[in-house]
Every structure is written in C-alpha cells, then in structure tokens.
Design a protein around this motif. Sequence first.
Motif, PDB file in Angstrom:
ATOM      1  N   SER A 244       0.666  -1.062   0.069  1.00 36.96           N
ATOM      2  CA  SER A 244      -0.001   0.033  -0.018  1.00 36.96           C
ATOM      3  C   SER A 244       0.920   1.274   0.072  1.00 36.96           C
ATOM      4  O   SER A 244       0.343   2.283  -0.195  1.00 36.96           O
ATOM      5  N   THR A 245       2.136   1.149   0.350  1.00 37.20           N
ATOM      6  CA  THR A 245       2.947   2.286   0.511  1.00 37.20           C
ATOM      7  C   THR A 245       3.730   2.613  -0.937  1.00 37.20           C
ATOM      8  O   THR A 245       4.374   3.432  -1.195  1.00 37.20           O
ATOM      9  N   GLY A 246       3.371   1.329  -1.836  1.00 37.58           N
ATOM     10  CA  GLY A 246       4.121   1.636  -3.143  1.00 37.58           C
ATOM     11  C   GLY A 246       5.637   1.077  -3.134  1.00 37.58           C
ATOM     12  O   GLY A 246       6.314   1.293  -3.908  1.00 37.58           O
ATOM     13  N   ALA A 247       6.003   0.781  -2.160  1.00 45.13           N
ATOM     14  CA  ALA A 247       7.449   0.089  -1.810  1.00 45.13           C
ATOM     15  C   ALA A 247       7.759  -1.240  -2.730  1.00 45.13           C
ATOM     16  O   ALA A 247       8.697  -1.286  -2.890  1.00 45.13           O
ATOM     17  N   ILE A 248       6.765  -1.988  -2.950  1.00 40.90           N
ATOM     18  CA  ILE A 248       6.939  -3.367  -3.477  1.00 40.90           C
ATOM     19  C   ILE A 248       5.952  -3.412  -4.904  1.00 40.90           C
ATOM     20  O   ILE A 248       5.146  -2.987  -4.885  1.00 40.90           O
ATOM     21  N   SER A 249       6.603  -3.967  -5.940  1.00 39.65           N
ATOM     22  CA  SER A 249       6.010  -4.338  -7.153  1.00 39.65           C
ATOM     23  C   SER A 249       5.235  -5.524  -6.914  1.00 39.65           C
ATOM     24  O   SER A 249       5.568  -6.507  -6.182  1.00 39.65           O
TER      25      SER A 249
ATOM     26  N   VAL B 282      -4.317  -9.871 -13.241  1.00 35.84           N
ATOM     27  CA  VAL B 282      -4.683  -9.019 -12.211  1.00 35.84           C
ATOM     28  C   VAL B 282      -4.318  -7.608 -12.465  1.00 35.84           C
ATOM     29  O   VAL B 282      -4.980  -6.470 -11.922  1.00 35.84           O
ATOM     30  N   THR B 283      -3.333  -7.082 -13.394  1.00 31.92           N
ATOM     31  CA  THR B 283      -2.872  -5.874 -13.585  1.00 31.92           C
ATOM     32  C   THR B 283      -4.181  -5.203 -14.391  1.00 31.92           C
ATOM     33  O   THR B 283      -4.332  -3.994 -14.359  1.00 31.92           O
ATOM     34  N   ASN B 284      -4.487  -5.885 -15.313  1.00 30.61           N
ATOM     35  CA  ASN B 284      -5.794  -5.442 -16.154  1.00 30.61           C
ATOM     36  C   ASN B 284      -7.123  -5.154 -15.226  1.00 30.61           C
ATOM     37  O   ASN B 284      -7.882  -4.108 -15.632  1.00 30.61           O
ATOM     38  N   MET B 285      -7.064  -5.864 -14.266  1.00 36.17           N
ATOM     39  CA  MET B 285      -8.270  -5.961 -13.501  1.00 36.17           C
ATOM     40  C   MET B 285      -8.411  -4.559 -12.505  1.00 36.17           C
ATOM     41  O   MET B 285      -9.330  -3.898 -12.166  1.00 36.17           O
ATOM     42  N   ASN B 286      -7.107  -4.421 -11.877  1.00 35.87           N
ATOM     43  CA  ASN B 286      -6.910  -3.229 -11.290  1.00 35.87           C
ATOM     44  C   ASN B 286      -5.542  -2.616 -11.522  1.00 35.87           C
ATOM     45  O   ASN B 286      -4.408  -2.605 -10.832  1.00 35.87           O
ATOM     46  N   PRO B 287      -5.391  -1.759 -12.593  1.00 40.94           N
ATOM     47  CA  PRO B 287      -4.133  -1.307 -13.064  1.00 40.94           C
ATOM     48  C   PRO B 287      -3.117  -0.339 -11.967  1.00 40.94           C
ATOM     49  O   PRO B 287      -2.177  -0.378 -11.999  1.00 40.94           O
ATOM     50  N   ASP B 288      -3.959   0.186 -11.115  1.00 38.22           N
ATOM     51  CA  ASP B 288      -3.213   1.344 -10.410  1.00 38.22           C
ATOM     52  C   ASP B 288      -3.384   0.849  -8.741  1.00 38.22           C
ATOM     53  O   ASP B 288      -3.094   1.710  -7.935  1.00 38.22           O
ATOM     54  N   ASP B 289      -3.712  -0.284  -8.246  1.00 34.17           N
ATOM     55  CA  ASP B 289      -3.824  -0.741  -6.927  1.00 34.17           C
ATOM     56  C   ASP B 289      -3.096  -1.954  -6.892  1.00 34.17           C
ATOM     57  O   ASP B 289      -3.633  -3.047  -7.130  1.00 34.17           O
ATOM     58  N   VAL B 290      -1.994  -1.780  -6.304  1.00 33.97           N
ATOM     59  CA  VAL B 290      -1.024  -3.331  -6.032  1.00 33.97           C
ATOM     60  C   VAL B 290      -1.725  -4.024  -5.066  1.00 33.97           C
ATOM     61  O   VAL B 290      -1.620  -5.137  -5.130  1.00 33.97           O
ATOM     62  N   SER B 291      -2.190  -3.564  -4.042  1.00 38.32           N
ATOM     63  CA  SER B 291      -2.953  -4.153  -3.078  1.00 38.32           C
ATOM     64  C   SER B 291      -4.068  -5.094  -3.459  1.00 38.32           C
ATOM     65  O   SER B 291      -4.123  -6.261  -3.222  1.00 38.32           O
TER      66      SER B 291
END
Length: 541
Positions: free
Chosen positions: A200-205, A265-274
Amino acid sequence: MEIAINLLGGLGLFLYGMNLMGDGLQKSAGSKLKRIIELLTSNVLMGVIVGALVTAIIQSSSATTVMVVGFVNAGIMSLPQAIGVIMGANIGTTITAQIVSLNLVGLAPLALGIGIILYLFSNKPKVKNIAEILIGFGILFTGMDAMKAAVQPLTEFEGFTTALATLGQNPLLGILLGFGITAIVQSSSASMGMLLAVSSTGAISLGAALPILYGENIGTCVTSLISSIGASKNARRAATMHMIFNLIGTTIFMLVLTKPIMYVVTNMNPDDVSRQIANSHTLFNIINVIILIPFSKLIVKLTMKLVPETADEKEEGRTVKYIDDRMMETPSIALSNTIKEILRMGSKARFALTTSMEALIEKSQSKVNKSFEAEQTVNQLQKAILNYLLKLSKTSLNNDSREGVDALFNTVNDIERIGDHAENIAELAQIAIDGELNLSEEGKDELKEIYNKVLDTYTCSLEAMETSNVDLALKVIKMEEQVDLMEKVCRDNHMRRLNKNLCTIDNGVIFLDLLSNLERISDHSVNIAQQVIKSSNINIA
C-alpha cells in the motif's frame, strides 16, 4: 526500533481482530457449521466446497487443516476426503486477503462503535455474536492501518527499497521470505496482511510480491505439520498432503503461470497493487485446485509412499475415536464429535452389560473376562471424555452449547456407573462359576425378563440421545417404571421360593444383587433420558 514496535503492535491488533471476528462468525454459524462438515463424502469436489466454506467462516486455513488432521487422526475422515478439504481451505483463506485489500479503514471506527454498544447493552447471545464480528472487523482494520503507518517510513530508506528490488530479481529469496514469516506467525492471513501493508506504500511491485505470496502458501503448511507430531500416521499423511499440494502449485506458477496471472490482475486493477496481490492470491489457489483436483488420488498415493503404512499400524488400538484436541479450533464440531464419543462409550458399557449377563447364564469364564475388559475401556473413555469436555468448556462456545457441555458431564458419569454395575454382575457371574452355583429355572426366566427390559431401556436412552428424540426419552421414563414393578415382583417371588426351599441362600444373594444392579442401570438410563429432555430446551448448536 520504533518501526518494529509499531509494526508488531499493528500485527497484534490484526491477529486479535481476525480471531475475534472468526470466533463471532463461528458462533453465529453454530449448527450450520456442523451441517457443512456432515456434507463430507468421498467426493473430492464436495470436500473442496466444504473446506472453502468452513475456512471462510473460521477465517483461518491453518485452523481448518489442523482440524482436518484431527479428523483423520480420529479415523472419521479418510485421506481422499482430507485432500479435498485441504484444497478448499486454501481457497477459503483468500477471503481474508480480499477483505483486507479493500480500503475499509474508514469503516473501522463505526464497526467498533456499533459492536461495542451491542456487546455492552444486549443480553441476547446472537446479538453478542454479531457484536464480536463487528468488533473483530474494526480491530482488524485498525491493526492493518497501524501496520501501514509503521512501514511508511521504510519507503524512504534506501536499504529497504534495494532489498525489495533484490527480491523482485531473485524469486527464490522471495519464496523463502514468505515461508519464513508465515512459519513464524503461524498465519498466512497475517503474513498476507503485512505484505498488503507494504504494498500500500508503493514500496513493492507485484513481481516482487508474488514469490513472497507463494512462500506464504507453503509456510502455512508448517502449522498442520507441527500439529501432526505425535499423532497417528494418517494424521501425518494429511499434513504431508497439504505440503505436497502447495509445493506442486508453487512450482507450476513459478515456471509457467506467473506472467499470465500478472497480466490478468494488472488489467483488473491497473493502479492498485494491494488489489492486484489479493486477486493473485485468490487466482493462485483457485487455479491450483482446478489443475490438481484431477490428480488428487495421485497425491494421496505419493503421500502413502512418503509416509508408508507399517504392519503394526492399528488405529483400532486407540482408546478414543472421535475426539481430538485439534478440533478445539472449531468448538461446535468438537462438541458434535464429543457426543459421538459418548455414544461410543455407551455402546461399550452395553457390551459389558450383555457379556456379563451371558457369562452368568452360560457360566462362561471367557465372557466374564470380556466384560471386565469392556468395563476398563469404559473407565478410560470416561477419563478422556471428561478431560476433553473440561477443555471444551473453556473455548468460545455460545451459551446454549455451554449448557449442553455441562449436561454431558452428567451423562458420561451415568454411563460409567452403568459400566460399574455391569462389572458387578460379571463379579457375581465369577462367584457363581467358582462356587458352581445354579439359579432355579424360574429364577433364570425372571432375570432374563427384567434384564431384557433393562437393556431395552438403556438402548432407548442412547438412541434418544443420538437422535435428540424427546418422545423416546419420555418412553424411557415409562419403561423404568415397569422395571421397578418387575423388580418388586421378582423379589416377592424369590421370597416365596426361599420359603418353599426351592432356592438356596447363596443363590438368593446372587439373585437379589443382580436385581439391584439391573434396577440401578435402569435408573441411570432415566438420567440420560432426562438430559435429552433438558437439552431439547437448550437446542445445542
């Protein structure tokens, strides 16, 4: 140091909230959870569905697999059934990650407020269960928020971001990290919560997170493996199947399916890594089950190769069959199985009674010995069941079930006393054999008649308990009244035979002692029936 303390505090709140919410869901499910387990058949697909539902309710795949180990150890679940439930448990546990990945932190104070108010101001058990679910939900997300806040400063620390980048380049290290964290905290949901907090912090891909996720699925097997230590070989096989299933699934995904799952999963939620990680977790387990379910029999065979069956492996030698401490994870199921064990104890006591009477009538030394052995088993079962009930009474049972547990203490003691009376009759048979004493034919016929009535009374009381049949329990009370009348008639007839010198004093002592023991057995049968009537007003869940 401050980061570690805050992270630990957040993790503690997360775990406590998850357990509290799981307890509340389990209490609310109650009898439904028992019915779900009863759906188990040799059909692996049904086992998958059951495993997923139970895990979704109790919020822990580790708890489900430990419970499965307990069922297998108790001999009431086969390995083909177990593999289905274990597969389903992996799917069910993804519900927690899905809930946690949603941004519901804003609802936490509301859930806590409503939950606490309901818990403090309501006396209804069902409302309190709902309150526990809400409080657990609120604490879980408060803990999640605390973990996110704790790891936020790490995003500015170059060493931390470099380490995460290394994990992305070396998947094996990610798997080992996920395995290690889950093995330590004994919860894949907790380790998943930490992973989501970092993401959620954007620290991990996503690429770096997936190997950790795979490792967490392997690490969750450690709980069931530890649980199987000291258990039967079948229980160890159940734990081993869990490990094999997750190892094979991880291998398949690492070699073939990681890129496809990342694309989806990237296509399902492009901007939300969580959300990407949570969806990957769900897809990993669902696809893993779909791929491996046709090979479930092969997994069982491989397990049998790894944990081979030995010639001296005999489950029948165990004193208890249906109860196991591992089932305490789900108290409603543990209670249901305790009733089965008590009925089994009742059957042993009935065997002790029938063999003791046959020993007396037939002058059989071997049946005297069998009766003594059966009575010893009854004593061992009494001790084991009472200890189990004591532990069960300290778990998170609802009020009705707790009252049901209290009633079972009395039933166990009544059955044990019936075993004692059977032992007394066997001792009288031994005296008759040693002293070459013979009852008169008339006396034998009277004994057979009252014994058959007593045996029917006791059998009906056990059946009433097994089926919760109040009408049958009421019938037991009527039957016992008939036994009392028969005993009085038998005593009067015996005195008549004594006066006519048709019976000796020694024979008379045995005859009267037999009557007393049989009459007391019918009294204890009534006690069992009365507990059934009382429990009908309790409605054990």
